[in-house]
Scaffold this active site. Structure first.
Site: not given
Length: 190
Positions: A141-142, A51, A99-100, A145, A46
């Site tokens: 999670h997404e 991000q 997480c990226l 953000h 994702g």
């Protein structure tokens, strides 16, 4: 289409609520294509617009699921309705997330096992589906953000201390850090 740099936790855009998308136009379609390219290059499941430094309520995902939902998609202006979240301690072997925007690390976090997701696709068509298990985790999670939260903000005391210590040791407490998927070394070793 282009791969964009992924900003790391010190960037302010990751810590403030994103704005609703107002126009379903060519600019939005280009942004979503860039998000897919970036997510794929990062081997992510994702990617939220914040991000890549864009404060809009959009995320892409790529996750095989058993919920009769396409394995790849985009959600614009999503809304999540969460099921119950267990108060048990998270299992480090079964419930660890990465997480990226906190690259190379993972810590365990409790999430709801079920969510209902509504929103729109890139063309403005309504979406409404349920997600379970790890797919529900990806959605949560997404979505976080988009509300200016990283998963490390939700960790319990034990894991939160470890995350804060790692972020400080990496020098990620201030703005300025990013990585370019497909160019920089993959922090998750894909």
């Amino acid at each position: 289409m282009a791969v964009r740099p992924v900003v790391i936790t010190g960037n302010p855009v990751l810590h403030r609520p994103a704005a609703r998308v107002g126009a379903f136009d060519d600019e939005l379609r280009r942004l979503v294509e860039d998000m897919y390219e970036t997510m794929d290059a990062a081997h992510g499941v994702g990617l939220a617009a914040p991000q890549i430094g864009v404060g809009l309520r959009i995320f892409t995902y790529a996750f095989q699921n058993d919920d009769d939902v396409p394995a790849r998609g985009v959600l614009v202006n999503p809304v999540l309705t969460l099921g119950k979240i267990s108060q048990d301690a998270p299992d480090p072997d079964e419930e660890s997330e990465g997480c990226l925007s906190v690259p190379g690390y993972s810590w365990p976090l409790k999430r709801a096992e079920w969510v209902r997701v509504t929103g729109f696709d890139v063309e403005g068509r309504p979406l409404d589906f349920e997600a379970t298990g790890w797919f529900a985790r990806v959605m949560q999670h997404e979505y976080d953000h988009l509300d200016g939260k990283l998963y490390v903000d939700r960790l319990n005391d034990k894991w939160g201390r470890r995350a804060r210590k790692a972020v400080k040791a990496e020098g990620w407490t201030a703005d300025g850090s990013s990585w370019l998927p497909g160019v920089d070394e993959d922090p998750f070793g894909h």
